[in-house]
Write a protein that holds these residues in place. Structure first.
Motif, PDB file in Angstrom:
ATOM      1  N   ALA A  79      -6.666  -0.479   5.854  1.00  0.00           N
ATOM      2  CA  ALA A  79      -6.111   0.364   4.510  1.00  0.00           C
ATOM      3  C   ALA A  79      -6.700   1.804   4.279  1.00  0.00           C
ATOM      4  O   ALA A  79      -6.040   2.741   4.362  1.00  0.00           O
ATOM      5  CB  ALA A  79      -6.716  -0.277   3.298  1.00  0.00           C
TER       6      ALA A  79
ATOM      7  N   SER B 173      -9.813  -3.854   4.485  1.00  0.00           N
ATOM      8  CA  SER B 173     -10.288  -2.654   4.274  1.00  0.00           C
ATOM      9  C   SER B 173     -10.262  -1.448   5.232  1.00  0.00           C
ATOM     10  O   SER B 173      -9.955  -0.215   5.014  1.00  0.00           O
ATOM     11  CB  SER B 173     -11.646  -2.676   3.482  1.00  0.00           C
TER      12      SER B 173
ATOM     13  N   ILE C 176     -15.237   1.349  -2.716  1.00  0.00           N
ATOM     14  CA  ILE C 176     -14.558   0.345  -2.117  1.00  0.00           C
ATOM     15  C   ILE C 176     -15.218  -0.962  -2.641  1.00  0.00           C
ATOM     16  O   ILE C 176     -16.607  -0.943  -2.565  1.00  0.00           O
ATOM     17  CB  ILE C 176     -15.005   0.380  -0.583  1.00  0.00           C
TER      18      ILE C 176
ATOM     19  N   MET D 145      -6.308  -3.936  -1.130  1.00  0.00           N
ATOM     20  CA  MET D 145      -6.601  -4.541   0.119  1.00  0.00           C
ATOM     21  C   MET D 145      -5.485  -5.401   0.466  1.00  0.00           C
ATOM     22  O   MET D 145      -5.103  -5.432   1.904  1.00  0.00           O
ATOM     23  CB  MET D 145      -7.888  -5.257   0.242  1.00  0.00           C
TER      24      MET D 145
ATOM     25  N   LEU E  70      -5.937   1.234  -4.925  1.00  0.00           N
ATOM     26  CA  LEU E  70      -5.294   0.901  -3.369  1.00  0.00           C
ATOM     27  C   LEU E  70      -5.489  -0.548  -3.136  1.00  0.00           C
ATOM     28  O   LEU E  70      -6.761  -1.041  -3.218  1.00  0.00           O
ATOM     29  CB  LEU E  70      -5.912   1.608  -2.215  1.00  0.00           C
TER      30      LEU E  70
ATOM     31  N   LEU F  54       0.880  -1.154   0.005  1.00  0.00           N
ATOM     32  CA  LEU F  54       0.011  -0.231  -0.044  1.00  0.00           C
ATOM     33  C   LEU F  54       0.978   1.153  -0.111  1.00  0.00           C
ATOM     34  O   LEU F  54       0.592   2.262  -0.543  1.00  0.00           O
ATOM     35  CB  LEU F  54      -0.972  -0.078   1.237  1.00  0.00           C
TER      36      LEU F  54
ATOM     37  N   LEU G 267     -10.528   1.294  -3.553  1.00  0.00           N
ATOM     38  CA  LEU G 267     -10.101   0.105  -2.796  1.00  0.00           C
ATOM     39  C   LEU G 267     -10.432  -1.107  -3.137  1.00  0.00           C
ATOM     40  O   LEU G 267     -11.476  -1.338  -2.871  1.00  0.00           O
ATOM     41  CB  LEU G 267     -10.411   0.540  -1.238  1.00  0.00           C
TER      42      LEU G 267
END
Length: 343
Positions: free
Chosen positions: A161, A158, A97, A141, A139, A26, A123
């Motif tokens: 992050a 999640s 997400i 997970m 991004l 990340l 994400l």
């Protein structure tokens, strides 16, 4: 009864390892995103998610509004996918997400947000997904493969992050330090004994989960998992909203799970707990200061946001056992599939 671990239980126990390795994947993606956010200075964040990921978005709302003072609102994905519309998001942050990145309505709204000039971020656990292809910043997970239909380690990943994003964006060193301790604390949280919930929930027909601040998202996820894994009707409320009508449901036959935060919101939650006991509620609480038989074991407080993440880890271990007691095959929940594609 001898209980064999189901896939959900096994994957939930993998969450500490996922969170531990997440930072390496990340960090190089967070740096350019945070630089962009500081340059653009968005005045609003719009989230887009479904299911457990929508509860992660609720957690992001708390983190961002408290840590950065930027208002966060959930978008209605069907504005793009059903109605063919778009939102005026020029210079604002659009945050999608999704575990799979395969839901059509999220994909279409992300594309529309990017066309409108938003800073688009997703994400996802599947970084090569269609959703990822529509967003400027991706991004991971970094949860690894998740085969169980009920999401566990991807939900926890999640939350971790999102916490890393906000800690970096807000330059919150205390939150960064708490994240470094989180994997070890998650492993300990998984071993806490919440079996008294199994006994109470096994014979229930309906129940309530209550949270506030960082634990509201946890309460919503807990309620969803009870539906998914135990065919048990459950609803989630903030402690404030519960008094605006739902309190009429309180009875000794209606269990209440109170996920108490370790921040300033705990004071009001304790007052509510006392009030509910006075009404005869079958109340269970994670408050370490609670001296009643309904207290569930919880780790000693470390940081309110990561403390909340540890609560869902303890809950998942209990939920996997509850499903077995209620005769539900949690690895094959009825009417559900791993990836849900909606428009």
């Amino acid at each position: 009864m001898i209980m064999r671990d189901n896939r959900m239980a096994i994957e939930a126990r993998e969450a500490p390892h996922a969170v531990a390795r997440q930072q390496e994947q990340l960090a190089p993606r967070l740096a350019p995103l945070v630089a962009r956010l500081r340059a653009v200075d968005p005045r609003v964040v719009v989230t887009c998610a479904r299911g457990s990921s929508a509860h992660a978005a609720t957690f992001a709302k708390h983190l961002i509004e408290r840590g950065l003072g930027v208002p966060v609102a959930a978008a209605a994905p069907n504005i793009a996918s059903v109605y063919g519309g778009s939102l005026r998001l020029d210079g604002q942050l659009f945050l999608a997400i999704s575990q799979s990145g395969g839901s059509n309505d999220l994909i279409e709204l992300a594309a529309a947000a990017r066309r409108s000039g938003a800073v688009t971020v997703c994400l996802v656990n599947e970084v090569e997904s269609d959703l990822a292809a529509q967003c400027e910043f991706v991004l991971p997970m970094a949860a690894g493969p998740e085969f169980a239909v009920p999401a566990t380690k991807t939900f926890i990943a999640s939350l971790a992050a999102l916490t890393r994003l906000v800690a970096s964006w807000s330059q919150d060193r205390a939150l960064d330090d708490a994240l470094a301790r989180l994997p070890e604390r998650l492993a300990r949280a998984c071993e806490l004994d919440w079996s008294r919930l199994v006994e109470a929930f096994a014979r229930a027909e309906s129940l309530v989960a209550i949270g506030r601040g960082p634990t509201l998202a946890i309460a919503r996820e807990a309620a969803l998992k009870l539906k998914e894994t135990a065919n048990l009707h459950a609803e989630a409320f903030s402690s404030a909203e519960f008094m605006h009508g739902p309190v009429s449901l309180v009875s000794p036959l209606y269990p209440i799970l109170m996920l108490t935060p370790t921040d300033e919101a705990a004071i009001g939650m304790r007052r509510l707990a006392d009030d509910l006991r006075g009404k005869g509620a079958a109340l269970f609480t994670t408050d370490r200061e609670d001296e009643t038989r309904g207290r569930l074991p919880a780790l000693a407080p470390d940081h309110p946001e990561t403390d909340a993440i540890c609560l869902i880890q303890s809950f998942y271990a209990m939920a996997a056992r509850l499903a077995v007691v209620r005769g539900v095959d949690v690895d094959r929940p009825r009417h559900l599939q791993k990836v849900t594609r909606t428009r």
